[in-house]
Design a protein around this motif. Structure first.
Motif, PDB file in Angstrom:
ATOM      1  N   ALA A  41      -5.744  37.434   7.506  1.00  0.00           N
ATOM      2  CA  ALA A  41      -5.374  36.595   6.359  1.00  0.00           C
ATOM      3  C   ALA A  41      -5.247  35.119   6.719  1.00  0.00           C
ATOM      4  O   ALA A  41      -4.671  34.340   5.959  1.00  0.00           O
ATOM      5  CB  ALA A  41      -4.090  37.085   5.700  1.00  0.00           C
ATOM      6  N   GLU A  42      -5.769  34.737   7.865  1.00  0.00           N
ATOM      7  CA  GLU A  42      -5.791  33.327   8.228  1.00  0.00           C
ATOM      8  C   GLU A  42      -7.223  32.919   8.573  1.00  0.00           C
ATOM      9  O   GLU A  42      -8.061  33.756   8.885  1.00  0.00           O
ATOM     10  CB  GLU A  42      -4.892  33.057   9.434  1.00  0.00           C
ATOM     11  N   GLY A  43      -7.472  31.598   8.514  1.00  0.00           N
ATOM     12  CA  GLY A  43      -8.775  31.113   8.939  1.00  0.00           C
ATOM     13  C   GLY A  43      -8.864  31.095  10.456  1.00  0.00           C
ATOM     14  O   GLY A  43      -7.858  31.118  11.157  1.00  0.00           O
ATOM     15  N   PRO A  44     -10.080  31.078  11.000  1.00  0.00           N
ATOM     16  CA  PRO A  44     -10.250  30.981  12.449  1.00  0.00           C
ATOM     17  C   PRO A  44      -9.662  29.681  12.983  1.00  0.00           C
ATOM     18  O   PRO A  44      -9.737  28.638  12.320  1.00  0.00           O
ATOM     19  CB  PRO A  44     -11.768  30.999  12.628  1.00  0.00           C
TER      20      PRO A  44
ATOM     21  N   LEU B  91     -14.992  31.033   3.621  1.00  0.00           N
ATOM     22  CA  LEU B  91     -14.219  30.107   4.445  1.00  0.00           C
ATOM     23  C   LEU B  91     -14.814  28.710   4.377  1.00  0.00           C
ATOM     24  O   LEU B  91     -16.026  28.530   4.410  1.00  0.00           O
ATOM     25  CB  LEU B  91     -14.221  30.581   5.902  1.00  0.00           C
ATOM     26  N   GLY B 105     -10.017  26.558   6.754  1.00  0.00           N
ATOM     27  CA  GLY B 105      -8.983  26.967   5.814  1.00  0.00           C
ATOM     28  C   GLY B 105      -8.724  28.460   5.962  1.00  0.00           C
ATOM     29  O   GLY B 105      -9.363  29.139   6.769  1.00  0.00           O
ATOM     30  N   SER B 106      -7.792  28.964   5.160  1.00  0.00           N
ATOM     31  CA  SER B 106      -7.434  30.385   5.233  1.00  0.00           C
ATOM     32  C   SER B 106      -8.402  31.277   4.477  1.00  0.00           C
ATOM     33  O   SER B 106      -8.340  32.497   4.600  1.00  0.00           O
ATOM     34  CB  SER B 106      -6.015  30.603   4.694  1.00  0.00           C
TER      35      SER B 106
END
Lengths: 114, 113
Positions: A41-44, B91, B105-106
């Motif tokens: 649930a997070e970006g890289p 993304l 970003g998430s």
């Protein structure tokens, strides 16, 4: 046709031991390589990178090795910690009209057991 | 802003509907990228914006996909007539000069039902 391959979808390691994540690429024009870490649930998030003029780059517990002749790079994490458990993406890029658009592998899920 | 902001974080849509995904990059970053990650796949490049230059659209999978970036800042990715295979996490990333140091970003998780 995958230009960046991470052949191990998952890796399980004991806390304190070394984690070695591997990545192979096919495009000889790639000259810059990156590793990203991704939690659910997070970006890289950027971890470490290496230019093709080097064969090793170290940042704390993380070291990336590049073998250009084999078109292979690896990420070493020593010592591994439970908080390192995440998906690790390898990426490669080459200059194209002044832009660097990285090509990513499919990722390796690392689990570090306490 | 302090980071790359994407909205919505989750989107469920019916097949055939259009959707818009928004990306607010880090202030001052001239380069902006869209990627998507389908289940079990890596990050697939979609489109790249750099300053006022024409965008690199080479990764867009079909003409149902389009993106714009207004005023060199906020970007919107539009998917028309969504299909189930469009389901993925989309993304956005930005960087200062279109080189190294991308910040992601998430993501927006899109589910087409």
């Amino acid at each position: 046709d995958q230009q960046v391959k991470q052949n191990s979808p998952s890796l399980s390691v004991q806390e304190g031991r070394i984690s070695i994540l591997n990545c192979d690429y096919t495009n000889s024009m790639f000259d810059y390589f990156l590793w990203y870490k991704k939690y659910p649930a997070e970006g890289p998030t950027f971890l470490i990178s290496i230019s093709s003029i080097k064969d090793k780059n170290e940042d704390g517990r993380f070291t990336v090795f590049l073998n250009k002749s084999a078109k292979h790079l690896s990420l070493h994490i020593v010592p591994s910690q439970p908080g390192d458990s995440a998906v690790y993406f390898c990426a490669a890029s080459s200059e194209s009209g002044g832009s660097y658009i990285p090509t990513f592998g499919r990722g390796t899920s690392l689990i570090v057991h306490p | 802003g302090a980071g790359v902001s994407q909205s919505p974080s989750n989107k469920v849509t019916e097949k055939g509907k259009d959707v818009e995904l928004r990306c607010d990059p880090i202030s001052g970053h001239t380069a902006l990228y869209w990627y998507r990650q389908s289940l079990g796949q890596g990050l697939e490049f979609l489109i790249y914006f750099q300053g006022n230059s024409a965008p690199d659209k080479s990764g867009l999978p079909s003409d149902r996909f389009s993106a714009e970036r207004t005023g060199g800042s906020v970007s919107t990715l539009t998917i028309q007539r969504t299909q189930q295979e469009d389901s993925a996490v989309y993304l956005c990333a930005s960087s200062l000069l279109g080189g190294y140091g991308y910040t992601f970003g998430s993501g927006t998780r899109l589910t087409v039902v």
